[in-house]
Enzyme design. Structure first.
Site, short mmCIF file in Angstrom:
data_model
loop_
_atom_site.label_atom_id
_atom_site.label_comp_id
_atom_site.label_asym_id
_atom_site.label_seq_id
_atom_site.Cartn_x
_atom_site.Cartn_y
_atom_site.Cartn_z
N CYS A 1 -0.81 4.80 7.21
CA CYS A 1 -0.57 4.29 8.56
C CYS A 1 0.96 3.91 8.92
O CYS A 1 1.46 4.79 9.60
CB CYS A 1 -1.08 2.87 8.61
SG CYS A 1 -2.86 2.59 8.87
N ILE A 2 1.61 3.31 8.13
CA ILE A 2 3.11 2.94 8.48
C ILE A 2 4.16 4.16 8.46
O ILE A 2 4.89 4.16 9.36
CB ILE A 2 3.54 1.63 7.46
CG1 ILE A 2 2.62 0.35 7.86
CG2 ILE A 2 4.84 1.36 8.13
CD1 ILE A 2 2.95 -0.69 6.87
#
Length: 436
Positions: free
Chosen positions: A267-268
């Site tokens: 994700c990040i």
């Protein structure tokens, strides 16, 4: 709607990884029948045999799911007409130029369109730029001759998994749901209300898509901030972890984030660039997001520089010719997930500078295949013994798994470079330990 209310519906999950499999188990716990679809025949076989395929989902949980008779996995996407609702949980990576790669989403949507039948609900859960559901998935569904909102239904509900989090799981993390027509939104809300403790409806699929991006961009920028502060404060002789701990005592206006050797997970490190890419279509710049990405991706190099300096200061040795033991190749503690792990970059960077780098990871005995780090595939974790530790010139802590005996490390390592503040946090002696 009635079949959802009575929990008589069959739920299809496309993609049985760190998002899809927990979601399948949540649907199963809610009383639904579940069919899981995946292109990985080995994973499908393992699931059907009730094997543990994710380290924090126990074999007993998998056995109970399979023995219930309501969960099965398949590689046969021709069976996609069977489920009443199809939830898409496939990867959305970026290319080496940080452009979105939506091939998994578009290929899945096209496959679904070939099996689509009247009345089915399709929900995209994969993180993506605002507009993907409407601009990519919907046209493929309607190319099969259906009208979304009348014949078939379409929504977006972003996954919010935090692998290995002991406090929040699939069923207890609130679920955001958005759709571009009321009927699709109502059906999706009804479905998730059976499975998740709280559902938050928003006005459109794009709003739901933007919600997930905002969450991860918030984290990316704040992690970049503390990574930068770490470097600035280190130059001043100030311990950033002490500062963050003190600042955290303020009961308002501050939220702690912690530095590290780089960002990992799906994700990040990835999601923010979906928005930067889409923003260019509107003539907009996303300077905060791009700067945060630059800082975070530079951290492995900063850590290796600190390792080289620590070796020089402690023993007069350079990095070239040294033997380094890396602790942890998973991207976060207590999981076996190596996606986008900075540890893999660290190994390659250390070895590019002439050192030998082995690793120990209690959750990842072998480095799995990756597109970006193919040369590391198949490397195995060493056994952690006092004798083995003493043979290395330095130990570099990249991932602070709880299952590691840090006292053993401290007692036997010639030098420890700690990127996670784990030794201070555990109250261990700090001689021969350098924070980085």
């Amino acid at each position: 709607m009635a079949r959802l209310d009575k929990r008589e519906a069959t739920i299809g999950i496309v993609g049985l990884g760190y998002v899809g499999l927990p979601l399948a188990l949540a649907a199963l716990d809610a009383g639904f029948k579940v069919v899981g679809f995946d292109i990985n025949s080995g994973r499908v076989s393992a699931i059907n045999q009730a094997e543990q395929v994710i380290n924090y989902i126990g074999a007993d949980v998998m056995r109970a799911a399979i023995d219930s008779g309501r969960l099965r996995a398949t590689t046969d996407f021709g069976q996609l007409s069977e489920p009443d609702a199809i939830l898409i949980c496939v990867p959305t990576p970026v290319t080496k130029h940080r452009d979105p790669d939506l091939s998994y989403v578009s290929n899945t949507a096209e496959t679904i369109s070939k099996a689509l039948r009247t009345g089915q609900l399709v929900v995209l859960e994969s993180t993506t730029w605002p507009g993907t559901t409407r601009e990519i998935v919907q046209p493929l569904m309607e190319s099969a001759g259906f009208t979304v909102g009348q014949d078939v239904f379409l929504a977006f509900s972003p996954e919010r998994e935090d692998p290995g989090n002991p406090h929040f799981g699939t069923k207890t993390i609130p679920k955001v749901v958005g759709a571009d027509d009321a009927h699709s939104r109502d059906l999706a809300v009804k479905l998730y209300e059976q499975m998740i403790s709280k559902v938050v409806a928003v006005s459109s699929a794009a709003a739901a898509e933007a919600t997930k991006l905002t969450e991860n961009i918030f984290r990316s920028i704040n992690i970049a901030l503390v990574n930068e502060l770490k470097m600035v404060y280190a130059a001043m002789g100030v311990d950033v972890w002490e500062v963050i701990g003190a600042a955290s005592t303020k009961p308002f206006g501050f939220m702690p984030f912690y530095p590290g050797p780089g960002l990992g997970g799906h994700c990040i490190p990835v999601d923010p660039f979906y928005l930067t890419w889409k923003a260019r279509e509107y003539g907009m710049e996303t300077r905060f997001i791009e700067l945060a990405g630059q800082i975070n991706t530079s951290m492995p190099r900063v850590v290796v520089d600190a390792l080289a300096e620590a070796l020089n200061q402690s023993s007069g040795k350079g990095l070239k010719g040294s033997r380094v033991l890396l602790m942890g190749v998973a991207y976060k503690k207590n999981v076996d997930d190596t996606r986008e792990s900075p540890s893999l970059v660290l190994i390659e960077t250390i070895e590019a500078r002439g050192a030998r780098c082995d690793f120990h990871d209690p959750h990842t005995p072998t480095i799995p295949p990756t597109r970006e780090h193919a040369g590391l595939t198949g490397r195995t974790s060493i056994q952690l013994t006092a004798e083995a530790i003493a043979d290395y010139d330095a130990v570099l802590v990249s991932t602070d798994h709880d299952a590691v005996d840090y006292a053993l490390l401290q007692a036997n390592a010639k030098l420890v470079v700690d990127t996670r503040n784990v030794f201070a946090r555990l109250g261990l002696p700090m001689d021969r330990v350098v924070k980085a």
